[in-house]
Enzyme design. Structure first.
Site, PDB file in Angstrom:
ATOM      1  N   PHE A 152      13.864  38.797  33.452  1.00  0.00           N
ATOM      2  CA  PHE A 152      14.749  39.244  34.534  1.00  0.00           C
ATOM      3  C   PHE A 152      15.436  40.566  34.237  1.00  0.00           C
ATOM      4  O   PHE A 152      15.865  41.264  35.158  1.00  0.00           O
ATOM      5  CB  PHE A 152      15.813  38.173  34.828  1.00  0.00           C
ATOM      6  CG  PHE A 152      16.957  38.122  33.841  1.00  0.00           C
ATOM      7  CD1 PHE A 152      18.010  39.025  33.908  1.00  0.00           C
ATOM      8  CD2 PHE A 152      16.987  37.175  32.830  1.00  0.00           C
ATOM      9  CE1 PHE A 152      19.057  38.985  32.994  1.00  0.00           C
ATOM     10  CE2 PHE A 152      18.031  37.120  31.920  1.00  0.00           C
ATOM     11  CZ  PHE A 152      19.069  38.032  32.000  1.00  0.00           C
ATOM     12  N   SER A 229      13.446  34.979  25.950  1.00  0.00           N
ATOM     13  CA  SER A 229      14.191  34.362  24.852  1.00  0.00           C
ATOM     14  C   SER A 229      13.236  33.811  23.800  1.00  0.00           C
ATOM     15  O   SER A 229      12.060  33.518  24.079  1.00  0.00           O
ATOM     16  CB  SER A 229      15.077  33.234  25.387  1.00  0.00           C
ATOM     17  OG  SER A 229      14.274  32.149  25.821  1.00  0.00           O
ATOM     18  N   CYS A 284      17.202  43.299  25.031  1.00  0.00           N
ATOM     19  CA  CYS A 284      16.837  42.826  23.692  1.00  0.00           C
ATOM     20  C   CYS A 284      17.148  43.857  22.624  1.00  0.00           C
ATOM     21  O   CYS A 284      16.991  43.566  21.433  1.00  0.00           O
ATOM     22  CB  CYS A 284      15.365  42.428  23.653  1.00  0.00           C
ATOM     23  SG  CYS A 284      14.228  43.744  24.099  1.00  0.00           S
TER      24      CYS A 284
END
Length: 492
Positions: A152, A229, A284
């Protein structure tokens, strides 16, 4: 009252309504406005997209690479022409500032530009007379049908780490965007529809876990790319690899920055703040831990706290806003819960961004920049990927202690050092266990012609996205050994 649109899929060169029975609202996280409804497509729709991609591969792989990249040249021009609109769409559905969305789309376009070099990048090697009269060569051939499962936080950029290289190498492709932010990829596929690719070369299937599992299990999908994740990356990697597929899975991170006493503190606090709070910490490569060494403790703490307090938070489409909302109410609640756990474990909340009141956007999913001081390295908040605008401060006495702390973590996505010492910089880049290293850089994001690296629990696979790694990932090598004695060959 306007009717909310339901997004279609794009299969075999046609826009088609999904046969899904479940739909999710696509929500603007700043305003909570419902932008569209996205279908949770079924496995049968993934299978349909795969079947047409398999059929298209037969002809597409035989299309010369010089012809394949002509479509990418057209796409690059269309992305430039629609640059502002695409950036606005990213901000509306993802929440980041318009400047951040423009930066995201610039990185996407850079990957298209690099992939246009496939006629050079995809070349093999050869050597004559490996033995008397015998020649050997290595050539690269495409795999077949490949797919990306997008996140996302970068709906425009991250699919472009993979997709342009895959199709330039002669593969056909399926894109499964995040169900939270599907609008950007809808608009990109409208542009892909304009460039005239053969039917079935590239396909779009919206959906959630059912669609993902169908991609992981389909025997004719040869390679899968994922960013998200670490728990989900492990799931996708293990299930896809068990089915014999090539897999590259970018996982989570807990990115540390080290601040030495000799750092330029003005530059450091500005860059560190942009790293920790840019994109509301939802990337990230966001800095999440700042390790101060020796005398850097007081000066950096004061500087970063003051910067965090002054950061302008609001709707990313508005001028002057420096940070937007997080993606959902669930993310907001999780982030604020982790902040409380940090305080409960003994950390000091020197800047508390919970429950802010953003004038005009009181229902939005906002968390202001937050700083926790004296964080215990063994605590949950020091180890968990918060994925929000939260920076934890830890103090040590030497650079060796700082590097040891960096290397003790389970993740290895990025680590950065702020210093004016070349010797310290060389020591750090040599010893730090992370795939992306920054020296006086807060977000060590590789350019499109370098691989987006990651180590330890931040990456599962062997080859990363972008550049030569992408070409390696989306091709298989074939070695040919030839002998042509004159008595076997027709004489002319």
């Amino acid at each position: 009252m306007a009717t909310t649109i339901t997004l279609p899929n794009y299969i075999n060169g046609e826009w088609c309504a999904s046969n899904a029975t479940e739909f999710l609202d696509v929500i603007n996280p700043a305003t909570t406005e419902v932008l569209a409804k996205v279908p949770l497509s079924t496995a049968s729709e993934v299978n349909q997209a795969t079947e047409v991609a398999v059929a298209a591969f037969v002809t597409w792989r035989r299309t010369p690479p010089t012809e394949r990249v002509q479509y990418l040249f057209k796409l690059k021009n269309l992305l430039e022409e629609n640059f502002e609109d695409l950036a606005c769409t990213i901000t509306q559905e993802c929440g980041k500032t318009l400047a951040e969305s423009k930066g995201e789309m610039r990185r996407a376009i850079e990957n298209v530009e690099v992939a246009c070099g496939i006629p050079m990048m995809m070349q093999g090697t050869n050597l004559e007379d490996i033995a008397r009269g015998i020649d050997e060569m290595m050539i690269r051939q495409p795999l077949g049908v490949c797919a990306v499962i997008g996140p996302f936080n970068f709906p425009g950029m991250i699919p472009f780490w993979f997709m342009p290289y895959a199709i330039a190498c002669g593969n056909t492709y399926i894109v499964k965007p995040s169900e939270k932010v599907p609008l950007t990829m809808q608009k990109i596929f409208q542009l892909l529809d304009e460039i005239g690719l053969p039917k079935g070369v590239i396909n779009l299937v919206n959906g959630a876990k059912q669609a993902v599992d169908a991609i992981l299990d389909h025997p004719q999908i040869r390679a899968i790319s994922f960013v998200g994740s670490t728990p989900v990356a492990k799931y996708i990697y293990s299930r896809a690899a068990a089915n014999g597929k090539r897999v590259q899975c970018q996982g989570g991170a807990k990115n540390p920055i080290i601040v030495l006493p000799d750092a330029d503190m003005e530059m450091t606090r500005r860059i560190a703040a942009d790293s920790a709070f840019g994109c509301a910490g939802q990337r990230c490569l966001a800095a999440s831990i700042a390790i101060t060494v020796g005398e850097a403790r007081q000066s950096f703490t004061e500087a970063i706290a003051e910067t965090a307090k002054k950061r302008v938070v609001g709707n990313g489409l508005e001028q002057g806003v420096e940070m937007g909302p997080v993606i959902s109410i669930q993310s907001k609640e999780r982030i604020e819960g982790l902040i409380q756990k940090g305080a409960d474990s003994g950390a000091t909340l020197i800047v508390d961004g919970r429950q802010p009141n953003i004038l005009g956007y009181e229902k939005g999913y906002f968390v202001r920049p937050t700083i926790l001081q004296n964080v215990d390295p063994a605590s949950e908040v020091a180890k968990t990927e918060i994925f929000g605008p939260v920076l934890s401060l830890i103090h040590v006495n030497t650079i060796d202690e700082a590097i040891a702390l960096v290397n003790s973590g389970q993740y290895g996505n990025m680590a950065c050092l702020f210093t004016s010492s070349g010797a310290a910089a060389r020591k750090f880049r040599y010893e730090a266990e992370a795939g992306n290293i920054g020296i006086n850089i807060g977000v060590a994001a590789p350019m499109a012609f370098f691989p987006f690296s990651g180590w330890k629990d931040s990456f599962f696979g062997d080859l990363h996205g972008q550049g030569n790694h992408a070409v390696e990932f989306f091709t298989q090598t074939k070695v040919v050994v030839e002998r042509w004695p004159s008595e076997w060959s027709r004489q002319f």
